[in-house]
Structures are given as structure tokens and as C-alpha cells.
Design a protein around this motif. Structure first.
Motif: not given
Length: 307
Positions: A40, A43, A49, A61
Motif C-alpha cells: 500500500t 502504491e 495500483s 496490474t
């Protein structure tokens, strides 16, 4: 100037490899919460993401896939630095993961590994035999031997020696079907094909400035050349072999060279490693051992390989 989030990048590389937050946590000896917070945090720093998260599946992704190789390089470099520092005080130790083609591994690398283990009693070798091309970075290999043309990538390749490829058939096959004097005559013959060849349907042959392309129409197709030799000995067709395969069958005359003046495209044996020059001593030891045993005097280094 703020420092990069090295921990976050290392955790990201491990999650990508494990395809699991809990798997990465177990591998790294961290809590799942710590792993999740690190992803987290990374990111948020990047503004993208890195993973698609569902209750059943975790997938990279597009942004994550574009960054994962860099993250793996960061983790590998840091790990190698720590291992090298520890090893400087002692001897090279640990496990080296080595990927090699099946036939070449059985005939050449197996005996070399036995000798290597005698010289380096504290090093283990995890040997992967397959004619399929592995992903060195993604699959965690330290070294690979590859035969044939190399594609473009950021891996580091050293060409060890040339590999000659020729056509072979049994004397009985030649007696029944004739000994071709030109590649154009091969259209009337059974030509076996290799599944991992760049072009499985045709074979290009040259003699000086002459060139001919022949269609591979044989009844045998396989992903390993050794397995096609019995069919060739039995007289079912002509097989294309690199110089290190079928040596025994050639010596005893079970198969003989067809069109000896014509040659398939030049090939070579390459030693390939992941990007970065910083490697653990155990990896350097195996590389040096393989190069000494396998390289011709004109071997060379390059950043040219296939993923």
C-alpha cells in the motif's frame, strides 16, 4: 532527497513471485499485515495500483507487470551483496539454480556438476533440465545455458562455443530412398522436426553463397532431439542434430551425415545470467567452472539474450 523504499520494492518482488500476500509473508518471515502495508505504501508513492485483488486471486496490474523485473533486480542485488559480504569471511556456500537444455545437460553438464561438487563441498546445485526456455528472473534461476539464437533483453549472455547442426539418416534409409545431393531433393524425403525450433515447418541450409529452404514433412516431431534418433536409426527419416547429440550413433555408423557440404544456420552455446554484475560467490564459482570447461578461446560477453 529521500531514499527509495527498498523494503517495499523487495516485498513487492516477493509478492509477485508468490502470487500471494500470505505466501510472501511466510517467505520473508514477516506478518501479512506488514506485507500489505508495504505494498500500500509503495502504491501510494508510485501513484499506481500494483495488483488486482479479489477474494480468490491476486494478479499484477499492467503497471505492476512493467515494474516487477526492476523490483526483482533490486532484491537480487541486495541479496547478492549481503551473501558476498558474509562469504568473504568464509567459503562460497549455498545453492545455485542452473537451467540447461535436456540433452546437453545429460551428456555434458551432469558430469561437470559432479566435478564441481568435488571442488566446492559447501555449494549445492539445483539443476533444471528442459528444452523449453525458462524465465531466469521470474523463475529464480542464477545461471542458464542456452543453445541457438538469442533474442533481445537485459539479460547478460556469454557465447561459449559454436554448435554445428547437420542432417543425419541411417544407411538403410539412404539405401531405400537415395542419398540426396542437393537440398531441393529433400522434398521427397521424411524430415523430422524439432518443436522448439524458431521455425518448425522449414529448415534453411547454406553452402557458400548458395541457400535452400526445405519443408519439414516427416512423421516425427518432438521437443527433444535425442528422442528422434531411434526413429532415424530405424530408417524412418532424416533428423537434424547439433554436434553434441547422437555422437555414439554416429561413431558406430548407425546414422550418417546427409548433405555434408550443406549447413544449417550457425548456432552457439551461451551462458546466460540475470541483469547486474553483483553475484554471490557461489554463483561466480559455478560460472567460472562452466566457462573453463565449455568455452572456446573466442568466447565473448554481451547483453543479448531471450527472456
Amino acid at each position: 532527497m529521500s531514499l527509495p523504499d527498498f523494503q517495499g520494492w523487495a516485498i513487492f518482488a516477493t509478492v509477485a513471485e508468490q502470487r500471494s500476500f500470505s505466501g510472501a509473508a511466510t517467505t520473508l518471515g514477516l506478518s501479512k499485515a506488514t506485507v500489505s502495508k508495504a505494498i500500500t505504501r509503495l502504491e501510494a508513492l508510485l501513484g499506481v495500483s500494483l495488483f488486482h485483488r479479489t477474494s480468490r486471486r491476486l494478479a499484477l496490474t499492467e503497471s505492476g507487470a512493467a515494474l516487477v523485473e526492476r523490483a526483482q533486480a533490486i532484491l537480487a542485488g541486495a541479496t547478492a551483496a549481503e551473501e558476498s559480504a558474509r562469504e568473504e569471511a568464509g567459503r562460497a556456500s549455498g545453492t545455485v539454480r542452473l537451467a540447461v537444455p535436456m540433452s546437453f545437460g545429460l551428456s555434458h553438464v551432469g558430469p561437470l556438476v559432479a566435478g564441481f561438487l568435488d571442488v566446492y563441498p559447501d555449494i549445492s546445485v539445483d539443476l533444471h533440465l528442459s528444452d523449453a526456455r525458462v524465465d531466469l528472473v521470474g523463475d529464480g534461476f542464477d545461471v542458464a545455458l542456452r543453445i541457438g539464437a538469442l533474442g533481445d533483453s537485459n539479460l547478460i549472455a556469454r557465447t561459449l562455443r559454436p554448435v554445428e547442426v547437420g542432417l543425419y539418416a541411417s544407411p538403410a534409409y539412404i539405401e531405400r530412398h537415395g542419398d540426396p545431393s542437393h537440398p531441393l531433393e529433400l522434398s521427397h524425403h521424411q524430415l523430422f522436426s524439432y518443436s522448439y525450433a524458431a521455425n518448425q515447418q522449414t529448415l534453411r541450409l547454406t553452402r557458400g553463397n548458395e541457400e535452400a529452404v526445405v519443408h519439414l514433412n516427416g512423421r516425427v516431431r518432438a521437443n527433444n532431439a535425442d528422442v528422434m534418433i531411434p526413429a532415424a536409426i530405424a530408417g524412418h527419416g532424416i533428423v537434424s542434430l547439433p554436434d553434441f547429440i547422437g555422437v555414439d550413433a554416429r561413431r558406430r555408423g548407425a546414422i550418417v551425415r546427409v548433405l555434408p557440404d550443406w549447413h544449417a544456420p550457425s548456432s552457439a552455446l551461451h551462458l546466460v545470467t540475470p541483469p547486474g554484475r553483483l553475484r554471490a560467490l557461489r554463483v561466480e564459482a559455478l560460472i567460472a567452472f562452466l566457462v573453463e570447461a565449455l568455452a572456446s578461446p573466442r568466447s565473448s560477453d554481451s547483453r543479448d539474450s531471450a527472456n
